[in-house]
Write a protein that holds these residues in place. Structure first.
Motif, PDB file in Angstrom:
ATOM      1  N   HIS A   2       0.848  -1.185   0.000  1.00  0.00           N
ATOM      2  CA  HIS A   2       0.000   0.000   0.000  1.00  0.00           C
ATOM      3  C   HIS A   2       0.884   1.236   0.000  1.00  0.00           C
ATOM      4  N   LYS A   3       0.535   2.193  -0.802  1.00  0.00           N
ATOM      5  CA  LYS A   3       1.197   3.494  -0.772  1.00  0.00           C
ATOM      6  C   LYS A   3       0.145   4.493  -0.326  1.00  0.00           C
ATOM      7  N   TYR A   4       0.383   5.173   0.796  1.00  0.00           N
ATOM      8  CA  TYR A   4      -0.607   6.057   1.380  1.00  0.00           C
ATOM      9  C   TYR A   4      -0.320   7.517   1.074  1.00  0.00           C
ATOM     10  N   THR A   5      -1.380   8.262   0.873  1.00  0.00           N
ATOM     11  CA  THR A   5      -1.313   9.702   0.689  1.00  0.00           C
ATOM     12  C   THR A   5      -1.957  10.336   1.914  1.00  0.00           C
ATOM     13  N   ASN A   6      -1.344  11.394   2.455  1.00  0.00           N
ATOM     14  CA  ASN A   6      -1.912  12.057   3.633  1.00  0.00           C
ATOM     15  C   ASN A   6      -3.374  12.408   3.395  1.00  0.00           C
ATOM     16  N   GLY A   7      -4.220  12.092   4.364  1.00  0.00           N
ATOM     17  CA  GLY A   7      -5.641  12.414   4.279  1.00  0.00           C
ATOM     18  C   GLY A   7      -6.486  11.343   3.623  1.00  0.00           C
ATOM     19  N   LEU A   8      -5.870  10.340   2.985  1.00  0.00           N
ATOM     20  CA  LEU A   8      -6.628   9.270   2.333  1.00  0.00           C
ATOM     21  C   LEU A   8      -6.955   8.205   3.373  1.00  0.00           C
ATOM     22  N   LEU A   9      -8.243   7.937   3.562  1.00  0.00           N
ATOM     23  CA  LEU A   9      -8.665   6.937   4.540  1.00  0.00           C
ATOM     24  C   LEU A   9      -8.745   5.566   3.898  1.00  0.00           C
ATOM     25  N   ASN A  10      -8.273   4.545   4.618  1.00  0.00           N
ATOM     26  CA  ASN A  10      -8.360   3.170   4.154  1.00  0.00           C
ATOM     27  C   ASN A  10      -8.783   2.320   5.347  1.00  0.00           C
ATOM     28  N   TYR A  11     -10.011   1.795   5.289  1.00  0.00           N
ATOM     29  CA  TYR A  11     -10.511   0.989   6.400  1.00  0.00           C
ATOM     30  C   TYR A  11     -10.160  -0.479   6.240  1.00  0.00           C
ATOM     31  N   GLY A  12      -9.434  -0.815   5.182  1.00  0.00           N
ATOM     32  CA  GLY A  12      -8.995  -2.191   5.003  1.00  0.00           C
ATOM     33  C   GLY A  12     -10.136  -3.106   4.627  1.00  0.00           C
ATOM     34  N   PRO A  75     -16.892  -1.037   5.286  1.00  0.00           N
ATOM     35  CA  PRO A  75     -17.159   0.382   5.525  1.00  0.00           C
ATOM     36  C   PRO A  75     -16.935   1.212   4.265  1.00  0.00           C
ATOM     37  N   GLU A  76     -17.858   2.167   4.024  1.00  0.00           N
ATOM     38  CA  GLU A  76     -17.777   3.029   2.859  1.00  0.00           C
ATOM     39  C   GLU A  76     -17.708   4.499   3.253  1.00  0.00           C
ATOM     40  N   THR A  77     -17.860   4.804   4.533  1.00  0.00           N
ATOM     41  CA  THR A  77     -17.760   6.186   5.004  1.00  0.00           C
ATOM     42  C   THR A  77     -16.868   6.209   6.235  1.00  0.00           C
ATOM     43  N   GLU A  78     -16.534   7.418   6.644  1.00  0.00           N
ATOM     44  CA  GLU A  78     -15.726   7.592   7.844  1.00  0.00           C
ATOM     45  C   GLU A  78     -16.482   7.091   9.063  1.00  0.00           C
ATOM     46  N   MET A  79     -15.767   6.473   9.985  1.00  0.00           N
ATOM     47  CA  MET A  79     -16.363   5.977  11.219  1.00  0.00           C
ATOM     48  C   MET A  79     -16.400   7.105  12.242  1.00  0.00           C
ATOM     49  N   THR A  80     -17.567   7.313  12.849  1.00  0.00           N
ATOM     50  CA  THR A  80     -17.741   8.362  13.849  1.00  0.00           C
ATOM     51  C   THR A  80     -17.928   7.709  15.209  1.00  0.00           C
TER      52      THR A  80
END
Length: 82
Positions: A2-12, A75-80
């Motif tokens: 995986h190559k991550y970009t700051n701010g990109l969410l990945n819930y796996g 998950p398809e959205t940010e977890m709150t």
């Protein structure tokens, strides 16, 4: 890899929840075909809400063992958390 970009969410991968088989509940969850809203409540009172798609699968059955199934939610959205 995986190559991550700051701010990109990945819930796996999907979140897996195991349940004792109950026909009505299993049928209801198995019938969900679109994205649904989910709320997970923890014993300490904390909750997590998010949207995601799901699938259900019966687990293997053993002799004199309880029949269970697994609910997998992608998950398809940010977890709150609250």
């Amino acid at each position: 890899a995986h190559k991550y970009t700051n701010g990109l969410l990945n819930y796996g991968d999907s979140l897996a929840f195991k349940f004792l088989y109950e026909k009505e509940q299993f049928t209801t969850l198995g019938g969900l075909t679109d994205t649904a809203e989910w709320k997970v409540a923890l014993p300490d009172g904390a909750t997590c809400t998010f949207s995601g798609s799901c699938s259900v699968k019966l687990d293997g059955a053993g002799v004199a063992a309880a029949l269970t199934y697994t609910l997998s939610i992608k998950p398809e959205t940010e977890m709150t958390w609250a």
